[in-house]
Design an enzyme around this catalytic site. Structure first.
Site, short mmCIF file in Angstrom:
data_model
loop_
_atom_site.label_atom_id
_atom_site.label_comp_id
_atom_site.label_asym_id
_atom_site.label_seq_id
_atom_site.Cartn_x
_atom_site.Cartn_y
_atom_site.Cartn_z
N SER A 287 0.86 -1.17 0.00
CA SER A 287 0.00 0.00 0.00
C SER A 287 0.89 1.22 0.00
CB SER A 287 -0.87 0.00 1.27
OG SER A 287 -1.46 1.26 1.51
N TYR B 91 -2.31 -1.63 10.12
CA TYR B 91 -2.26 -1.75 8.66
C TYR B 91 -0.91 -1.27 8.14
CZ TYR B 91 -3.97 -1.47 3.83
OH TYR B 91 -4.15 -1.63 2.47
#
Length: 258
Positions: free
Chosen positions: A142, A155
């Site tokens: 990401s 995350y």
């Protein structure tokens, strides 16, 4: 006539988290490029819908369960005798809270899916691809895999770790003809992002539309969301011979959020 390097004819691709979002979009892109596609995930119904649409195979699998992952790769390999591509895409957003207030059970659960689950898949893919002397692994990191972000510590940690694992495995598997790269999507439109916006709006006490503009669309050079199919096409680049000399790489797909 030389074969089109963007094609995946005769190749089998495993996509985890394949029932929706980026996984579903990539299944369509890979199938259009000629691949036999295996979509994996926890819920059978969406997987079967995607598999039917792309002429592929649906296999239920919880990536955080190592025995499930071993069974997934054994079943996938039995289809053609090979596993040529892995899109290591299954994952969740994790707790949305400041570090000091994060629920540690939720934090650890996020790591177990996003990182430990990814590792289970990487181990099986590495064994199969090393033995066959070829393959392409694509880890779904990401933009948060290269920069920290408030409220998203679990995350962020999992996605930073995937970048390091990508570079490690590229060095380990390169001598065996296996390439390992990572994609770093920015803000991708879809149900997952809608849920994150709703949770942020509740946590921050302000409208989702305001958070969307301030944090996701206005900060991008192209002033818009990334479409899941755009991530799928970037995955095709890494999966195919278009990137035959590229390994240990990471690519932003983020509409210019720099």
């Amino acid at each position: 006539m030389t074969q089109d390097p963007s094609r995946l004819d005769g190749k089998l691709a495993v996509i985890t988290g394949g029932g929706s979002g980026i996984g579903e979009a990539t299944a369509h892109v890979f199938a259009q490029a000629g691949a036999t596609v295996v979509v994996a995930g926890r819920r059978a119904e969406p997987l079967e819908k995607v598999a039917k649409a792309v002429g592929g195979h649906a296999i239920t699998c919880d990536v955080s369960d190592q025995s499930d992952v071993r069974a997934l790769f054994a079943k996938a390999k039995a289809i053609t005798g090979r596993v040529d591509v892995l899109l290591n895409n299954a994952g969740g957003p994790g707790p949305i809270a400041p570090v000091a207030e994060a629920d540690m059970d939720d934090w650890v659960a996020c790591m177990h899916i996003n990182l430990v689950g990814a590792m289970y898949c990487l181990q099986e893919a590495a064994k199969i691809m090393t033995a066959q002397g070829a393959g392409s692994i694509i880890n779904m990191s990401s933009l948060m895999g290269i920069q920290g972000y408030p409220m998203r510590s679990a995350y962020v940690a999992s996605k930073f770790a995937l970048i390091g694992i990508t570079e490690t495995m590229a060095r380990e598997l390169g001598p065996h003809g296996v390439r390992v790269n990572a994609l770093m999507p920015g803000a991708v439109s879809g149900e997952n992002m809608d849920r994150i916006l709703a949770r942020r709006a509740e946590a921050e006490g302000r409208p989702a539309a305001e958070i969307e503009k301030e944090n996701y669309t206005d900060v991008a050079a192209l002033k818009r969301w990334v479409d899941p199919s755009e991530v799928g096409r970037a995955a095709l680049y890494y999966a195919s011979d278009l990137s035959s000399a590229i390994t240990g790489d990471k690519m932003k797909v983020d509409c210019g959020r720099f």
